[in-house]
Design an enzyme around this catalytic site. Structure first.
Site, short mmCIF file in Angstrom:
data_model
loop_
_atom_site.label_atom_id
_atom_site.label_comp_id
_atom_site.label_asym_id
_atom_site.label_seq_id
_atom_site.Cartn_x
_atom_site.Cartn_y
_atom_site.Cartn_z
N SER A 104 0.82 -1.21 0.00
CA SER A 104 0.00 0.00 0.00
C SER A 104 0.86 1.26 0.00
O SER A 104 0.40 2.33 -0.36
CB SER A 104 -0.92 0.01 1.22
OG SER A 104 -0.16 -0.07 2.41
N GLU B 213 8.10 6.10 9.60
CA GLU B 213 8.11 6.98 8.43
C GLU B 213 8.65 8.37 8.75
O GLU B 213 9.11 9.08 7.85
CB GLU B 213 6.71 7.04 7.81
CG GLU B 213 6.28 5.70 7.24
CD GLU B 213 5.11 5.79 6.27
OE1 GLU B 213 4.47 6.86 6.21
OE2 GLU B 213 4.85 4.79 5.59
#
Length: 267
Positions: free
Chosen positions: A11, A152
């Site tokens: 994804s 992230e």
């Protein structure tokens, strides 16, 4: 078909940990990676939507002539893999079964902890797969939704990440787990911190390494391994391009991702 590329999708860019593991294990293979960055995360979507997205991802990769597909997304593996196996003839490998097999290689594994996104824990895919293979296991799933954004942000060594990890891990440690499954492709980047926080006898099993090893066995069995002796190439396709994703790709691959292409998906 041996010279055709491998297709890998996720994804987002977390699946690049799988790419890195495959490159280390199968350095001659060309890889075509698709990250559906315009529609991430899959973990918060309904099973029907996840199956639709996964179908479009596989169709895109097949249109590029791949010889096999790796679903480097735990949520998509949990919800879409059986449907993908029915629809397509190309070999399609998910990340759940390899992880489960790796856990059960240890005959003494009895108390299994699983950390993953909410969607993966809610699907009970790992829990069911483990219980089907071995009775009597004590399995504890722990949703860990804050870990992906922390990775992230590249906050791997940040004190905040350690505190969040402690909050997620302590209930599993209190239950006496002997094995911890890292059921998200972002989590291998956290292994150094996890080793520091977990008791020394807890075994770590991560999606990326186990998936790469399973892929090698499957390609060998199907006689699809690249036969040439040269370094394979990597081609990245993302459905949404931004400097952030380029920086993340570099972080996950531990090297420059090179040119990134814009992918357009559709039914």
């Amino acid at each position: 078909m041996n010279s055709a590329p491998l297709g890998i999708f996720d994804s987002g860019v977390g699946g690049l940990t799988v790419v890195r593991a495959v490159q280390e294990l199968l350095p001659s293979e060309d890889i075509l990676y698709l990250g559906d960055t315009a529609r991430l995360p899959y973990g918060s979507k309904s099973p029907e939507t996840i199956r639709q997205f996964a179908d479009e991802d596989v169709r895109f990769l097949i249109s590029k002539g791949v010889k096999a597909v790796v679903v480097a997304c735990n949520t998509a593996t949990a919800h879409a893999l059986p449907q993908l196996h029915q629809q397509y003839r190309v070999p399609i490998i998910g990340v759940i079964q390899p992880g489960v097999e790796a856990v059960l290689e240890d005959a003494g594994a009895a108390r299994i902890g699983i950390i993953a996104t909410r969607g993966t824990i809610r699907s009970h895919a790992y829990q069911h797969a483990l219980a089907q293979k071995r009775t009597g296991l004590l399995i504890h799933g722990q949703a860990a939704p804050l870990l992906v954004p922390l990775v992230e942000e590249n906050w791997i060594g940040h004190p905040a990440t350690r505190e969040v990890l402690k909050t997620y891990l302590n209930p599993l440690i209190d239950r006496g787990i002997d094995t911890l499954m890292l059921a998200c492709t972002h989590y291998p980047l956290l292994i150094p911190v996890l080793k520091d926080l977990l008791p020394g006898d807890v075994r770590l099993v991560d999606s990326a390494t186990t998936c790469a090893e399973h892929l090698k066995r499957e390609l060998t069995r199907l006689e699809l391994l690249a036969s040439r002796e040269r370094e394979g190439t990597l081609e990245l396709h993302l459905t949404d391009l931004s400097e952030q994703f380029e920086d993340l790709a570099r972080q996950f691959l531990k090297k420059s991702p090179g040119r990134i292409h814009r992918a357009v998906l559709g039914p």
